[in-house]
Design an enzyme around this catalytic site. Structure first.
Site, PDB file in Angstrom:
ATOM      1  N   HIS A  31      -9.536   1.474   4.571  1.00  0.00           N
ATOM      2  CA  HIS A  31      -8.266   1.592   5.308  1.00  0.00           C
ATOM      3  C   HIS A  31      -8.486   2.508   6.511  1.00  0.00           C
ATOM      4  O   HIS A  31      -9.244   3.480   6.432  1.00  0.00           O
ATOM      5  CB  HIS A  31      -7.173   2.153   4.387  1.00  0.00           C
ATOM      6  CG  HIS A  31      -5.812   2.054   4.988  1.00  0.00           C
ATOM      7  ND1 HIS A  31      -5.351   2.955   5.913  1.00  0.00           N
ATOM      8  CD2 HIS A  31      -4.819   1.134   4.822  1.00  0.00           C
ATOM      9  CE1 HIS A  31      -4.131   2.594   6.286  1.00  0.00           C
ATOM     10  NE2 HIS A  31      -3.781   1.499   5.638  1.00  0.00           N
ATOM     11  N   GLU A  87      -6.792   4.812   7.686  1.00  0.00           N
ATOM     12  CA  GLU A  87      -6.510   6.241   7.416  1.00  0.00           C
ATOM     13  C   GLU A  87      -7.705   6.896   6.734  1.00  0.00           C
ATOM     14  O   GLU A  87      -7.999   8.069   6.960  1.00  0.00           O
ATOM     15  CB  GLU A  87      -5.225   6.372   6.577  1.00  0.00           C
ATOM     16  CG  GLU A  87      -3.989   6.081   7.433  1.00  0.00           C
ATOM     17  CD  GLU A  87      -2.809   5.508   6.665  1.00  0.00           C
ATOM     18  OE1 GLU A  87      -2.766   5.606   5.425  1.00  0.00           O
ATOM     19  OE2 GLU A  87      -1.903   4.949   7.327  1.00  0.00           O
ATOM     20  N   GLU A 114      -5.904  -5.054  10.196  1.00  0.00           N
ATOM     21  CA  GLU A 114      -4.863  -4.065  10.461  1.00  0.00           C
ATOM     22  C   GLU A 114      -5.159  -3.339  11.770  1.00  0.00           C
ATOM     23  O   GLU A 114      -5.946  -2.381  11.789  1.00  0.00           O
ATOM     24  CB  GLU A 114      -4.831  -3.033   9.329  1.00  0.00           C
ATOM     25  CG  GLU A 114      -4.530  -3.621   7.970  1.00  0.00           C
ATOM     26  CD  GLU A 114      -3.827  -2.609   7.068  1.00  0.00           C
ATOM     27  OE1 GLU A 114      -2.717  -2.918   6.629  1.00  0.00           O
ATOM     28  OE2 GLU A 114      -4.372  -1.512   6.842  1.00  0.00           O
ATOM     29  N   LYS A 169       0.169   4.277  -0.247  1.00  0.00           N
ATOM     30  CA  LYS A 169      -0.424   5.484   0.363  1.00  0.00           C
ATOM     31  C   LYS A 169      -0.143   6.684  -0.538  1.00  0.00           C
ATOM     32  O   LYS A 169      -0.202   6.565  -1.749  1.00  0.00           O
ATOM     33  CB  LYS A 169       0.097   5.697   1.783  1.00  0.00           C
ATOM     34  CG  LYS A 169       0.066   4.425   2.619  1.00  0.00           C
ATOM     35  CD  LYS A 169       0.260   4.678   4.073  1.00  0.00           C
ATOM     36  CE  LYS A 169       0.368   3.359   4.810  1.00  0.00           C
ATOM     37  NZ  LYS A 169       0.164   3.474   6.229  1.00  0.00           N
ATOM     38  N   SER A 178       3.025  -2.524  10.298  1.00  0.00           N
ATOM     39  CA  SER A 178       4.465  -2.609  10.569  1.00  0.00           C
ATOM     40  C   SER A 178       5.059  -3.980  10.246  1.00  0.00           C
ATOM     41  O   SER A 178       6.013  -4.431  10.890  1.00  0.00           O
ATOM     42  CB  SER A 178       4.774  -2.216  12.017  1.00  0.00           C
ATOM     43  OG  SER A 178       4.388  -0.868  12.238  1.00  0.00           O
ATOM     44  N   ASN A 187       0.881  -1.175   0.000  1.00  0.00           N
ATOM     45  CA  ASN A 187       0.000   0.000   0.000  1.00  0.00           C
ATOM     46  C   ASN A 187       0.915   1.221   0.000  1.00  0.00           C
ATOM     47  O   ASN A 187       1.525   1.531   1.027  1.00  0.00           O
ATOM     48  CB  ASN A 187      -0.886  -0.016   1.253  1.00  0.00           C
ATOM     49  CG  ASN A 187      -1.669   1.276   1.413  1.00  0.00           C
ATOM     50  OD1 ASN A 187      -1.797   2.062   0.469  1.00  0.00           O
ATOM     51  ND2 ASN A 187      -2.200   1.509   2.610  1.00  0.00           N
TER      52      ASN A 187
HETATM   53  C1  PEP Z   1      -0.937   0.013   5.901  1.00  0.00           C
HETATM   54  O1  PEP Z   1      -0.971   1.205   5.699  1.00  0.00           O
HETATM   55  O2  PEP Z   1      -1.825  -0.716   5.433  1.00  0.00           O
HETATM   56  C2  PEP Z   1       0.166  -0.512   6.693  1.00  0.00           C
HETATM   57  C3  PEP Z   1       0.085  -1.746   7.124  1.00  0.00           C
HETATM   58  O3  PEP Z   1       1.213   0.331   6.925  1.00  0.00           O
HETATM   59  P1  PEP Z   1       2.620  -0.048   7.627  1.00  0.00           P
HETATM   60  O4  PEP Z   1       3.078  -1.345   7.033  1.00  0.00           O
HETATM   61  O5  PEP Z   1       3.530   1.094   7.288  1.00  0.00           O
HETATM   62  O6  PEP Z   1       2.355  -0.177   9.089  1.00  0.00           O
END
Ligand code: PEP
Length: 247
Positions: A94, A96, A164, A11, A210, A9
């Site tokens: 998501h 965000e 997530e 972003k 992460s 992703n």
């Molecule tokens: C995400 O935005 O879906 C995500 C998992 O980000 P990160 O891997 O940076 O935590």
């Protein structure tokens, strides 16, 4: 047998130039992957990324999709627009989007149904915040997101779910293998309850938050974790190490 699926992703990162160069660099490193591989990218990058990924095993996805086919929805992108470029996946709901842009479970449901109708695989994100986890509400939150966000879906195995935990996204604090497995197993059992036991066996459920080259092996070894949705680490060549987690 469920086929593993690792998706990036991006972003709001990369440009047409840097993204194309990156796809060209990473393509040979992921070409022998046993899992499905995709990058979900900002809408404006989709034409250039689909071009860059041509002839590779990398699929391109979007980061959202609107529920209407066209109309007065400034700033939104329709499934028809995505289909024209061969987009295969769309991230929906998501955290965000939920946190900063007011997206609701009802909107997630409408977007998911529209993507399915267009033949785009939705990657539907669910997950609890830190305070929800601390107050023991993880399962209630995730159950509500599944019940409301996945209404009226005929074949639930056509979607991918990404669990997530919000507290793990972009924080460097990954869920432990056990925490991720526990909630993903719960999600699978809820899919069995809401839809059908066979659906629960077949649906792909990713972990996201992460996840990186060092922690992916442990997560991917969990029986209910079928893949990853990767933010930060999908912007570097380390993503290839995640994709090749089993080599
Ligand atoms: C995400 O935005 O879906 C995500 C998992 O980000 P990160 O891997 O940076 O935590």
């Amino acid at each position: 047998m469920r086929k593993a699926f690792i998706a990036g992703n991006w972003k709001m990162n990369m440009t047409a130039k840097t993204g194309s160069e990156f796809i060209k660099q990473i393509a040979p490193l992921v070409k022998d992957a046993d899992c499905d591989v995709a990058f979900c990218v900002p809408a404006i990058l989709i034409p250039a990324m689909t071009e860059a990924a041509k002839g590779t095993n990398i699929a391109i996805g979007a980061e959202n999709v609107h529920w209407e086919k066209s109309g007065a929805f400034t700033g939104e992108i329709s499934s028809d627009m995505l289909k024209e470029y061969g987009v295969k996946y769309a991230i929906i709901g998501h955290s965000e989007r939920r946190q900063y842009f007011g997206e609701t479970d009802e909107g997630v449901n409408k977007r998911t149904l529209a993507a399915l109708a267009a033949g785009i695989t939705p990657i539907v994100c669910v997950g609890e915040t830190l305070s929800q986890r601390k107050s023991g509400d993880t399962e209630n939150v995730v159950r509500r997101q599944l019940e409301e966000g996945l209404k009226d879906i005929d074949d639930i195995t056509k979607i991918v779910i990404a669990y997530e935990p919000v507290w793990a996204i972009g924080t460097g604090v990954v869920a432990t293998d056990e925490q991720a497995e526990e909630t993903i197993a719960f999600i699978r059992s809820e899919i069995g309850r809401i839809f059908c036991p066979k659906c629960a066996e077949n649906i792909i459920i990713q972990y996201g938050g992460s996840m990186n080259a060092s922690n992916c092996k442990g997560l991917m070894a969990q029986p209910d974790i079928d893949g990853g949705l990767i933010g930060g680490a999908s912007l570097t060549l380390d993503f290839a190490k995640i994709v090749n987690y089993n080599k």
